[in-house]
Write an enzyme that holds these catalytic residues in place. Sequence first.
Site, PDB file in Angstrom:
ATOM      1  N   ASP A 475       0.832  -1.208   0.000  1.00  0.00           N
ATOM      2  CA  ASP A 475       0.000   0.000   0.000  1.00  0.00           C
ATOM      3  C   ASP A 475       0.863   1.252   0.000  1.00  0.00           C
ATOM      4  O   ASP A 475       0.489   2.261  -0.597  1.00  0.00           O
ATOM      5  CB  ASP A 475      -0.941   0.002   1.209  1.00  0.00           C
ATOM      6  CG  ASP A 475      -2.164  -0.865   0.947  1.00  0.00           C
ATOM      7  OD1 ASP A 475      -2.681  -0.822  -0.183  1.00  0.00           O
ATOM      8  OD2 ASP A 475      -2.583  -1.590   1.858  1.00  0.00           O
ATOM      9  N   CYS A 522       6.704  -6.117   5.912  1.00  0.00           N
ATOM     10  CA  CYS A 522       5.847  -7.271   5.631  1.00  0.00           C
ATOM     11  C   CYS A 522       5.131  -7.141   4.294  1.00  0.00           C
ATOM     12  O   CYS A 522       4.252  -7.934   3.978  1.00  0.00           O
ATOM     13  CB  CYS A 522       4.855  -7.516   6.759  1.00  0.00           C
ATOM     14  SG  CYS A 522       3.746  -6.142   7.032  1.00  0.00           S
TER      15      CYS A 522
END
Length: 592
Positions: A475, A522
């Site tokens: 994102d 991550c």
Amino acid sequence: MKTEAPRKRKATRVVFDGIGVSGGIAIGPAYVLDGGIAQVPEFTVEPEALEAEVERFQAALAKARGQIRKLRRKAEALPKSVLDELGPLLDAHGAMLDSSRLGAGVEAMIRNRGTNAEAAVQSVVGDLARGLEAVGDAYLASRGQDVRDVGDRILRHLTATPYHAFSMLPPGSIVVAEELSPADTALMDPTQVAGFATALGGADSHTAIMARSMGIPAVLGVPALSSRVRSGVRLIVDGEAGRIVVDPDADTLAEYRRKAEARKRLERQLARLRAQPAVTTDGVRIVLQANLELPRDLDTAHHGGAEGVGLLRTEFLFMNRPDLPSEDEQYATLRQVVESMQGRPVTIRTLDVGGEKLATALGERIAVSANPALGLRAIRLALKEPKLLEAQLAAILRAGAHGPVRILLPMISSVSQVRAVRVILARVVNRLKRRKVRIADPIPPLGSMIEVPGAALTADGLARECDFLAVGTNDLTMYTLAIDRGDEQVADLYNPLHPAVLRLIQFTVEAAMRNEIPVSVCGEIAGDPRYAPLLVGLGVRELSMAGTALPRVKQRIRRLAVGPATQRARAIMDQTDEGRIAALLDDFNEGL
Ligand code: PEP
Ligand code: MG
């Protein structure tokens, strides 16, 4: 009498290129999903909710139109012969979506009879299609099928539920579809689905992430595939190169079988690293953890030697069901994951729905938005619906009584959101303690995802407020560069090596270090060995990735030294050109 041996059919071999999102080679029969909806809900709409129901229909219609426009644009890039075949079909579908008989018919049924949108679409579409089919003309009859296809497209958006019965597939099938949602993909069984290919979808879409976590070779963004491939024809999916071969000839087949065998050999070699620590040649320990999409990913996590779960995406608990999971149900599932990790930490992220990750049961709480990726999603939804968050936090606290857990908050953009969660967390702790329910002791660490540029730029403040940070580069790249991670049309511009993204990662890592709290990466780059020297060079010591990616990343880490990696990271951070950054990184990797 001499009988003639049956003449061998000549393979037609057609090659399509798309975006390779999940490595590996799959060879098997195609299974083309037709997109039919199994069951359509039927209910009566209360008079005061009629206008909202009409709006819901209009929103689904708009999405269907947008999808057709997107497919039409993609079709322009195809060879003329394909375009000639596909273009008119898409135009016809577009015209049907614009037709007032369909739109006005459905709206009238909702308003006048209180019929819900799905049932109204089904009824109007059925009438239109039957009308065409009854004329007895082959051309009009095929238009009848088009009307039904268009109806299915609208229904798919209205119901937002996956409807693909993958359990019916012959084992080893390769699924071909126009588009697969993350919820669809979650239903795939890797022992049954050998690979998949779709016309829509980008490299870091959740469907792609799901494919990688299951180890299913996949190629997305292949235009016109479902209309060019018949079920049953043999396909090769090369998930590394992003290539689909339809009906391969004997030579091609032999070549890919050799490649698949070589890959298996490499995987067997890498599996030997399982028990080895991820330590650089100059003795720095890097913690490698697993991202879990679904509890069944635990197998690959264990297989890859995961030292914990760095990201448990809890969306799966809410997918493919019409209702919300209770606190008890969430607890039971989380507890299983925690117990399976046998004392290794499990980082549980609270619900991150909205945007492309839609949960049916929450659909009504998220109003239609022009920019869903910027709308009511993740922590924003959780803070608006505190009951939802409380149930999740309670389930996590209870699971934490069975092994170490951490709580991770998605899409945080300001410190006030973390403070608000701390207040709710304290309330939940008190409630559970009053009831003498066993919970984690001490209270688990609370951390933020850093995946919004504003969060990265205020990482110093967030680091003071949080117990740990986790950088979500998927994102972060999307929001920094304003590029939809799931849109194949701009996939070439989506680049985590853009200097703006790297600076935000660096800023976050340094803020965490100054505040002496752990920071991990991550996002998907953590699972790509290419990025390992850069991340380690920037000071990252914890990486979390798909279980399938663990061995290859560990191998790369065990070959590099922190000193030279840090120097190379410094040189990279001086650059402003992505091409130069990529060259510096690739050159460093080649020397390992
Ligand atoms: C990310 O955005 O990098 C991330 C890890 O979260 P998700 O992929 O689930 O959005
Ligand atoms: Mg994210």
